[in-house]
Design a protein around this motif. Structure first.
Motif, PDB file in Angstrom:
ATOM      1  N   ASN A  91       4.949  28.832  -3.038  1.00 35.40           N
ATOM      2  CA  ASN A  91       5.073  28.928  -1.581  1.00 35.40           C
ATOM      3  C   ASN A  91       3.880  29.661  -0.978  1.00 35.40           C
ATOM      4  N   GLY A  92       3.420  30.716  -1.649  1.00 37.72           N
ATOM      5  CA  GLY A  92       2.261  31.453  -1.129  1.00 37.72           C
ATOM      6  C   GLY A  92       1.075  30.527  -0.933  1.00 37.72           C
ATOM      7  N   ALA A  93       0.963  29.528  -1.810  1.00 36.86           N
ATOM      8  CA  ALA A  93      -0.175  28.592  -1.762  1.00 36.86           C
ATOM      9  C   ALA A  93       0.245  27.221  -1.230  1.00 36.86           C
ATOM     10  N   GLY A 113      -2.194  37.018 -10.834  1.00 35.08           N
ATOM     11  CA  GLY A 113      -2.944  37.208  -9.583  1.00 35.08           C
ATOM     12  C   GLY A 113      -2.998  35.954  -8.741  1.00 35.08           C
ATOM     13  N   CYS A 114      -3.689  36.059  -7.604  1.00 34.03           N
ATOM     14  CA  CYS A 114      -3.735  34.936  -6.654  1.00 34.03           C
ATOM     15  C   CYS A 114      -4.510  33.740  -7.205  1.00 34.03           C
ATOM     16  N   GLN A 115      -5.411  33.982  -8.164  1.00 30.87           N
ATOM     17  CA  GLN A 115      -6.109  32.852  -8.807  1.00 30.87           C
ATOM     18  C   GLN A 115      -5.100  31.839  -9.365  1.00 30.87           C
ATOM     19  N   ALA A 116      -3.925  32.345  -9.799  1.00 32.51           N
ATOM     20  CA  ALA A 116      -2.901  31.448 -10.375  1.00 32.51           C
ATOM     21  C   ALA A 116      -2.158  30.672  -9.298  1.00 32.51           C
ATOM     22  N   GLU A 117      -2.200  31.166  -8.068  1.00 32.48           N
ATOM     23  CA  GLU A 117      -1.481  30.467  -6.981  1.00 32.48           C
ATOM     24  C   GLU A 117      -2.456  29.636  -6.142  1.00 32.48           C
ATOM     25  N   ILE A 118      -3.285  30.325  -5.349  1.00 31.18           N
ATOM     26  CA  ILE A 118      -4.241  29.583  -4.505  1.00 31.18           C
ATOM     27  C   ILE A 118      -5.232  28.829  -5.393  1.00 31.18           C
ATOM     28  N   ARG A 155      -1.335  42.382  -9.172  1.00 33.08           N
ATOM     29  CA  ARG A 155      -0.488  41.233  -9.509  1.00 33.08           C
ATOM     30  C   ARG A 155       0.838  41.328  -8.747  1.00 33.08           C
ATOM     31  N   GLU A 156       0.761  41.069  -7.469  1.00 34.64           N
ATOM     32  CA  GLU A 156       1.919  40.970  -6.579  1.00 34.64           C
ATOM     33  C   GLU A 156       2.837  42.193  -6.628  1.00 34.64           C
ATOM     34  N   THR A 157       2.208  43.354  -6.594  1.00 36.55           N
ATOM     35  CA  THR A 157       3.014  44.577  -6.530  1.00 36.55           C
ATOM     36  C   THR A 157       2.812  45.290  -5.192  1.00 36.55           C
ATOM     37  N   GLU A 177      -4.727  32.978   5.551  1.00 38.00           N
ATOM     38  CA  GLU A 177      -6.123  32.512   5.597  1.00 38.00           C
ATOM     39  C   GLU A 177      -6.585  32.018   4.227  1.00 38.00           C
ATOM     40  N   ARG A 178      -6.041  32.625   3.191  1.00 36.74           N
ATOM     41  CA  ARG A 178      -6.453  32.245   1.835  1.00 36.74           C
ATOM     42  C   ARG A 178      -6.143  30.770   1.562  1.00 36.74           C
ATOM     43  N   ASN A 179      -5.084  30.266   2.148  1.00 36.51           N
ATOM     44  CA  ASN A 179      -4.762  28.844   2.000  1.00 36.51           C
ATOM     45  C   ASN A 179      -5.865  27.974   2.590  1.00 36.51           C
ATOM     46  N   SER A 210       1.978  31.938 -11.330  1.00 37.08           N
ATOM     47  CA  SER A 210       2.654  33.075 -10.708  1.00 37.08           C
ATOM     48  C   SER A 210       1.660  34.193 -10.377  1.00 37.08           C
ATOM     49  N   GLY A 211       1.651  34.601  -9.109  1.00 37.30           N
ATOM     50  CA  GLY A 211       0.781  35.706  -8.696  1.00 37.30           C
ATOM     51  C   GLY A 211       1.161  36.996  -9.390  1.00 37.30           C
ATOM     52  N   ALA A 212       2.437  37.159  -9.728  1.00 34.24           N
ATOM     53  CA  ALA A 212       2.892  38.377 -10.398  1.00 34.24           C
ATOM     54  C   ALA A 212       2.424  38.414 -11.845  1.00 34.24           C
ATOM     55  N   LEU A 218       4.432  41.293   2.386  1.00 33.30           N
ATOM     56  CA  LEU A 218       4.704  40.054   3.137  1.00 33.30           C
ATOM     57  C   LEU A 218       3.730  38.977   2.679  1.00 33.30           C
ATOM     58  N   VAL A 219       4.110  37.726   2.837  1.00 35.66           N
ATOM     59  CA  VAL A 219       3.186  36.656   2.428  1.00 35.66           C
ATOM     60  C   VAL A 219       2.416  36.207   3.675  1.00 35.66           C
ATOM     61  N   GLN A 220       1.588  37.123   4.181  1.00 38.31           N
ATOM     62  CA  GLN A 220       0.883  36.869   5.450  1.00 38.31           C
ATOM     63  C   GLN A 220      -0.604  37.222   5.327  1.00 38.31           C
ATOM     64  N   ILE A 221      -0.908  38.480   5.092  1.00 37.44           N
ATOM     65  CA  ILE A 221      -2.305  38.901   4.848  1.00 37.44           C
ATOM     66  C   ILE A 221      -2.393  39.284   3.371  1.00 37.44           C
ATOM     67  N   PRO A 222      -3.304  38.683   2.624  1.00 36.42           N
ATOM     68  CA  PRO A 222      -4.341  37.718   2.966  1.00 36.42           C
ATOM     69  C   PRO A 222      -3.892  36.259   2.837  1.00 36.42           C
ATOM     70  N   CYS A 223      -2.622  36.026   2.560  1.00 41.04           N
ATOM     71  CA  CYS A 223      -2.162  34.717   2.078  1.00 41.04           C
ATOM     72  C   CYS A 223      -2.453  33.553   3.036  1.00 41.04           C
ATOM     73  N   LEU A 282      -9.398  36.284  -8.539  1.00 45.38           N
ATOM     74  CA  LEU A 282      -8.782  36.529  -7.219  1.00 45.38           C
ATOM     75  C   LEU A 282      -7.458  37.287  -7.385  1.00 45.38           C
ATOM     76  N   THR A 283      -7.397  38.452  -6.763  1.00 37.73           N
ATOM     77  CA  THR A 283      -6.215  39.305  -6.936  1.00 37.73           C
ATOM     78  C   THR A 283      -5.122  38.948  -5.939  1.00 37.73           C
ATOM     79  N   CYS A 284      -3.918  39.431  -6.234  1.00 41.95           N
ATOM     80  CA  CYS A 284      -2.786  39.262  -5.324  1.00 41.95           C
ATOM     81  C   CYS A 284      -2.441  40.633  -4.754  1.00 41.95           C
ATOM     82  N   ASP A 285      -2.679  40.803  -3.456  1.00 43.73           N
ATOM     83  CA  ASP A 285      -2.448  42.126  -2.850  1.00 43.73           C
ATOM     84  C   ASP A 285      -1.827  41.971  -1.460  1.00 43.73           C
ATOM     85  N   PRO A 286      -0.649  41.334  -1.394  1.00 40.01           N
ATOM     86  CA  PRO A 286      -0.073  41.034  -0.076  1.00 40.01           C
ATOM     87  C   PRO A 286       0.281  42.304   0.709  1.00 40.01           C
TER      88      PRO A 286
HETATM   89  S1  SF4 Z   1      -2.089  37.058  -2.263  1.00 41.91           S
HETATM   90 FE1  SF4 Z   1      -0.423  35.960  -1.198  1.00 41.91          FE
HETATM   91  S2  SF4 Z   1      -0.796  33.783  -1.664  1.00 41.91           S
HETATM   92 FE2  SF4 Z   1      -1.971  34.978  -3.116  1.00 41.91          FE
HETATM   93  S3  SF4 Z   1      -0.622  35.136  -4.902  1.00 41.91           S
HETATM   94 FE3  SF4 Z   1      -0.320  36.968  -3.663  1.00 41.91          FE
HETATM   95  S4  SF4 Z   1       1.450  36.501  -2.347  1.00 41.91           S
HETATM   96 FE4  SF4 Z   1       0.692  34.527  -3.198  1.00 41.91          FE
END
Ligand code: SF4
Length: 452
Positions: free
Chosen positions: A284-286, A335-340, A437-439, A391-393, A330-332, A384-389, A376-380
């Motif tokens: 969903n994040g991606a 990291g975000c490299q696995a999602e976006i 990793r999504e913490t 724009e990252r899409n 999974s971002g957890a 929330l799945v908003q910043i950086p998610c 690419l790290t995951c640091d919401p």
């Molecule tokens: S930064 Fe956002 S889009 Fe990227 S993995 Fe984390 S929650 Fe998902």
């Protein structure tokens, strides 16, 4: 196992933290069906990343929606509100939609800072009788993309591989896919269709893909016509897609196309950030990367009809399956490299494929798109799945288009293979500090902790 459900209709904002726990609730309903009348209390423990970012990602609410036995595709905003009101205001859980029992948020949902050994996204659901005796329990792992496994299933990590052994065509990785494409003189979309025909009829596969595309387009329309001006959550982010849609115009500037691609991605990612219905693709994040590339093809190129839509999604799901089988989405976990990154890689191969690229070229497009998301790290921010998610899409979609075009114009032989970059992504994810990793304990989430 069929790859069709790499794309599934679900709810935002997170496939691992919202959709997965919701599905875990559905699965627990199946487990307790025969003892439902004896149950007087349910206790849910969220572990690791599910606990740390669970409130922002609506994990606590999602598991309750699931325990009401509501399937994700039927869960609209009104139903969410109705269940929330009952459970969180009136302290009543309509267990499996069949039996009302008391529910106390503070006591019955436990946010644990422990990480379970098998995966970062663990959760346990327990059922008790009137004397507080435990009747049954189950530990679930939300492994990304809305896929959920029990402890037992995750321990036998080779369940999927075993079942593949009975198939005529099994495609574990890109190397095998390229071998088969060479042997049969077909492209990735054709190979993916051959693979899926082992599980479904052609009619079903095509109808499934077209329904996914239909919902993706509806999500975009909802995103440019939102009911609310602001996204939910402490950040109170102003939704940008509606205004952007009015401002973005065709221009003589050839780079103006980037504004459209950003618009498509932002509109869809904002819908996800609002907790609305979206298509998980592969998470969903991606979820906006792939439809943004498809909207680009539909609105700015010629000949993107039903056949191309089906071929696009078939190619993308095949590439996504390599990440799921051999690394992680999974971002957890990585990291975000696995999602976006995975979404961008899937979109790059799919775009190249529908534009006529042979399998080797499409795999190179997928490789390039991932190569330039490595690390690419995951640091919401605020969990929330908003910043950086959001724009990252947009950046993921733009990189996918660049990668497809670069692969299709290249004459040299690529040095890095798709399988090698997938392996590298996973290893990089494992080496990544857990903060990223999504913490929400590192990166932008830490720097901006004062604003939320
Ligand atoms: S930064 Fe956002 S889009 Fe990227 S993995 Fe984390 S929650 Fe998902």
């Amino acid at each position: 196992m069929s790859n069709l459900n790499i794309f599934k209709i679900g709810v935002g904002p997170s496939s691992s933290h919202t959709l997965g726990p919701l599905i875990a609730g559905n699965l627990f309903c199946k487990q307790i069906d025969s003892i439902l009348q004896k149950i007087e209390r349910i206790e849910i423990t969220l572990y690791g990343s599910l606990s740390l970012t669970g409130k922002g990602h609506l994990t606590d609410k999602a598991v309750i929606w699931g325990l009401n036995n509501v399937e994700p595709r039927f869960l609209d905003a009104n139903l969410q509100m109705e269940i929330n009101k009952k459970a969180f205001d009136k302290n009543i859980l309509n267990l499996c939609g069949k039996r009302e029992i008391p529910f106390y948020y503070q006591k019955d949902i436990i946010f644990s800072d422990i990480f379970l050994d098998l995966h970062e996204n663990g959760m346990c659901i327990k059922a008790f009788d009137a004397n507080n005796n435990k009747l049954t329990s189950q530990t679930y792992y939300s492994i990304g993309g809305g896929f959920v496994k029990t402890e037992e299933e995750l321990k036998q990590d080779d369940v999927e591989i075993d079942s593949n052994n009975t198939l005529i065509i099994s495609i574990e990785n890109a190397t095998k896919a390229l071998y088969l494409c060479d042997e049969k003189q077909i492209n990735l979309a054709q190979l993916s269709l051959m693979y899926e025909l082992q599980f479904h009829t052609e009619e079903y596969i095509k109808a499934y893909c077209l329904e996914i595309w239909q919902v993706m387009q509806e999500v975009y329309q909802n995103g440019i016509n939102p009911a609310q001006e602001y996204l939910p959550g402490k950040l109170q982010l102003h939704r940008r897609a509606k205004g952007l849609h009015k401002r973005v115009k065709a221009t003589t500037d050839p780079m103006g196309i980037i504004d459209f691609i950003s618009l498509y991605a932002i509109a869809i990612a904002e819908e996800n950030g609002s907790g609305a219905r979206v298509v998980t693709a592969p998470t969903n994040g991606a979820c906006a990367v792939i439809p943004a590339v498809m909207l680009y093809l539909k609105n700015h190129t010629i000949g993107f009809g039903d056949d191309e839509v089906i071929n696009f999604l078939l190619t993308a799901m095949l590439i996504g399956s390599f990440y799921k089988k051999n690394a992680s989405i999974s971002g957890a976990e990585a990291g975000c490299q696995a999602e976006i990154g995975s979404a961008s890689s899937m979109a790059a191969a799919a775009m190249a494929s529908v534009l006529g690229a042979e399998a080797r070229v499409a795999c190179n497009a997928a490789e390039m798109a991932m190569e330039h998301h490595l690390g690419l790290t995951c640091d919401p921010v605020g969990g929330l799945v908003q910043i950086p998610c959001i724009e990252r899409n947009a950046f993921g979609a733009i990189k996918a288009i660049s990668a497809a075009r670069m692969a299709m114009t290249r004459k040299s032989i690529p040095v890095v293979s798709l399988d090698e970059v997938i392996k590298t992504m996973y290893q990089t994810g494992k080496d990544m500090n857990a903060k990223y990793r999504e913490t929400s304990l590192g990166g932008l989430a830490k720097t901006l902790s004062s604003v939320c």
